[in-house]
Design an enzyme around this catalytic site. Structure first.
Site, mmCIF file in Angstrom:
data_model
loop_
_atom_site.group_PDB
_atom_site.id
_atom_site.type_symbol
_atom_site.label_atom_id
_atom_site.label_comp_id
_atom_site.label_asym_id
_atom_site.label_seq_id
_atom_site.Cartn_x
_atom_site.Cartn_y
_atom_site.Cartn_z
ATOM 1 N N ARG A 102 0.047 0.462 -2.938
ATOM 2 C CA ARG A 102 0.602 -0.890 -2.919
ATOM 3 C C ARG A 102 0.051 -1.728 -1.775
ATOM 4 O O ARG A 102 -0.353 -2.850 -1.949
ATOM 5 C CB ARG A 102 2.127 -0.836 -2.779
ATOM 6 C CG ARG A 102 2.839 -0.671 -4.070
ATOM 7 C CD ARG A 102 4.197 -0.138 -3.859
ATOM 8 N NE ARG A 102 4.132 1.173 -3.245
ATOM 9 C CZ ARG A 102 5.145 2.016 -3.189
ATOM 10 N NH1 ARG A 102 6.309 1.674 -3.661
ATOM 11 N NH2 ARG A 102 5.010 3.200 -2.630
ATOM 12 N N SER A 140 10.723 2.091 -5.623
ATOM 13 C CA SER A 140 11.992 2.647 -6.103
ATOM 14 C C SER A 140 13.088 2.354 -5.088
ATOM 15 O O SER A 140 14.226 2.063 -5.446
ATOM 16 C CB SER A 140 11.858 4.154 -6.313
ATOM 17 O OG SER A 140 10.850 4.422 -7.247
HETATM 18 P P1 ADP Z 1 6.782 8.877 -3.459
HETATM 19 O O1 ADP Z 1 8.121 9.439 -3.777
HETATM 20 O O2 ADP Z 1 5.711 9.876 -3.122
HETATM 21 O O3 ADP Z 1 6.824 7.673 -2.557
HETATM 22 P P2 ADP Z 1 6.948 7.421 -5.847
HETATM 23 O O4 ADP Z 1 7.685 8.260 -6.778
HETATM 24 O O5 ADP Z 1 7.663 6.233 -5.300
HETATM 25 O O6 ADP Z 1 6.251 8.319 -4.783
HETATM 26 O O7 ADP Z 1 5.624 6.897 -6.538
HETATM 27 C C1 ADP Z 1 4.617 7.749 -6.998
HETATM 28 C C2 ADP Z 1 3.297 7.067 -6.795
HETATM 29 O O8 ADP Z 1 3.367 5.768 -7.351
HETATM 30 C C3 ADP Z 1 2.881 6.880 -5.340
HETATM 31 O O9 ADP Z 1 1.474 7.060 -5.266
HETATM 32 C C4 ADP Z 1 3.222 5.445 -5.046
HETATM 33 O O10 ADP Z 1 2.374 4.902 -4.058
HETATM 34 C C5 ADP Z 1 2.948 4.827 -6.401
HETATM 35 N N1 ADP Z 1 3.686 3.584 -6.601
HETATM 36 C C6 ADP Z 1 5.006 3.367 -6.448
HETATM 37 N N2 ADP Z 1 5.331 2.090 -6.718
HETATM 38 C C7 ADP Z 1 4.184 1.466 -7.062
HETATM 39 C C8 ADP Z 1 3.826 0.137 -7.435
HETATM 40 N N3 ADP Z 1 4.740 -0.843 -7.479
HETATM 41 N N4 ADP Z 1 2.531 -0.134 -7.715
HETATM 42 C C9 ADP Z 1 1.609 0.851 -7.636
HETATM 43 N N5 ADP Z 1 1.851 2.118 -7.268
HETATM 44 C C10 ADP Z 1 3.127 2.432 -6.989
#
Ligand code: ADP
Length: 183
Positions: A102, A140
């Site tokens: 992001r 999230s």
């Molecule tokens: P984590 O729990 O490791 O932070 P997440 O479950 O939130 O991971 O997300 C999984 C992947 O998706 C990570 O690589 C995170 O950077 C990516 N991600 C989360 N939100 C977004 C978004 N809005 N746009 C692009 N990538 C995202």
């Protein structure tokens, strides 16, 4: 040797693993999956059991939501795993870990994780996809914060997730209230 390798790859095609917490899944995540399907034949969306993070939704609840969301996308498989991601990846046909980026703030953590995974398994690569400009601010965590205070998250997460968030936070599923001078 080359032919044998090709045949093995041809069985399932190119597979990527998109692992994360998905607590809950957002359109930012879904956008990454959809774009990955342009490059890979299959994408495995894998929910990590993470004991350190206090999750809002149980792994089972997340599995159900993700399976519903991707039910009409046959090239996407939803799964969950415990332990090291590299060990989970080794049990699949995937050679690529997919991650979304992001902002520069994501970079340092992602860089360390990708380097660590590479040192644990030198055959594995991590592929980063830049966020869609419409979702660069969506995480999230912020979704949960906003939803817990009754803020609208429609358009940032699927309708099913909006409903589940409202149930979790015991918020009524009501229409927007117009605030006028008479209120
Ligand atoms: P984590 O729990 O490791 O932070 P997440 O479950 O939130 O991971 O997300 C999984 C992947 O998706 C990570 O690589 C995170 O950077 C990516 N991600 C989360 N939100 C977004 C978004 N809005 N746009 C692009 N990538 C995202």
């Amino acid at each position: 040797m080359l032919q044998k390798k090709k045949m093995k790859e041809n069985d399932v095609g190119k597979v990527a693993i998109y692992a994360g917490s998905f607590d809950p899944i957002t359109y930012g995540h879904i956008d990454i999956v959809e774009r990955a399907l342009e490059i890979f034949d299959r994408v495995i969306v894998a929910i990590a059991h993470n004991a350190e993070k206090r999750a809002l939704f149980s792994v089972d609840e997340r599995l159900k939501m993700l399976r519903k969301i991707f039910e009409h996308t046959p090239r996407v498989m939803v799964d969950s795993f415990k332990g090291l991601l590299v060990d989970y990846v080794a049990k699949t046909n995937a050679k690529v870990i997919l991650r979304g980026l992001r902002a520069t703030s994501d970079f340092e953590y992602e860089f360390h994780m990708a380097s660590m995974n590479r040192s644990l398994n030198t055959h594995l690569d991590t592929l980063f996809m830049m966020t869609n400009k419409d979702y660069f601010f969506v995480s999230s965590r912020t979704i949960k914060e906003v939803a817990s205070l009754g803020g609208a998250v429609e358009g940032l997460v699927p309708d099913l997730v909006v409903r589940r968030l409202k149930e979790k936070f015991k918020l009524p599923v009501t229409k927007k209230k117009q605030i006028g001078w008479d209120d």
